[in-house]
Design an enzyme around this catalytic site. Sequence first.
Site, PDB file in Angstrom:
ATOM      1  N   SER A 147      10.315  10.865  -1.407  1.00  0.00           N
ATOM      2  CA  SER A 147      10.526   9.655  -0.623  1.00  0.00           C
ATOM      3  C   SER A 147      11.944   9.614  -0.089  1.00  0.00           C
ATOM      4  CB  SER A 147      10.273   8.417  -1.480  1.00  0.00           C
ATOM      5  OG  SER A 147      10.642   7.235  -0.790  1.00  0.00           O
ATOM      6  N   TYR A 161      11.528   3.347  -8.754  1.00  0.00           N
ATOM      7  CA  TYR A 161      10.821   4.264  -7.868  1.00  0.00           C
ATOM      8  C   TYR A 161      11.747   5.369  -7.378  1.00  0.00           C
ATOM      9  CZ  TYR A 161       8.006   5.835  -3.877  1.00  0.00           C
ATOM     10  OH  TYR A 161       7.292   6.589  -2.978  1.00  0.00           O
TER      11      TYR A 161
END
Length: 252
Positions: A147, A161
Amino acid sequence: MIVCMTTTTLDGKAALVTGGSRGIGAGIALRLAQDGADVALTYRQDATQAAAVVKRIEALGRRALMIQADNADPTAVRDAVDRTAAELGRLDILVNNAAVFLVGAVGDLGAAELEQTIAVNVRAPYLAVRAALRHLGDGGRIISIGSNVGERAVFPGLALYSMSKTALVGLTRGLARELGPRGITVNLVNPGPTDTDANPADGPNAAAIAGFTAVGRYARPADIAATVAHLAGPEAGYVTGAVVNVDGGFTS
């Protein structure tokens, strides 16, 4: 119906895409099939979505396999890899795409959320690789989906995350060094904001998020899939241990 099949860069290859029933994962599964691969995909709950992707793959003249598997379950991860190799006859490409996205302040995310995130986003890719190594041969490809927030967390609430996706950098580089002598490449693709049902380009925060990119817009799943397909193909045989940002300049 007669399907016209042509030889492509991935002709004769077999791939597994975890979390391949929707969003970026579905885009990757379809692109690999377009490039000639037979494709297995895992899904956690929505069999209807998975079946729709399978139907589109089969319409391209490729074999497809849908496997229900929760990436939080180590046995399910291993079995998905082994079933892919058994039913498709081989395994050449592993794409670690399945993930959970839990957002919140550290004070609000406790042990349960930590364990779920690590189990799905970190442990599962590691275990999938371990299982895949029994099947991958020379020319094998391992590609994980990270990501953009692993490199640039622009909003609060992303610590958990971001941490999990940053862990994939170390996994990728360590595996690249270990598996290079076996002719297996290992790479990481970091998508930027991408138009999916989980993060739509017309969502409430989309304008602000798109504004952090250099190009001022969201990606399409196909944009991410194109890079994955290149890394899975023969022309990327000298690319390994790389972290490729496909983020529209988000991390520039």
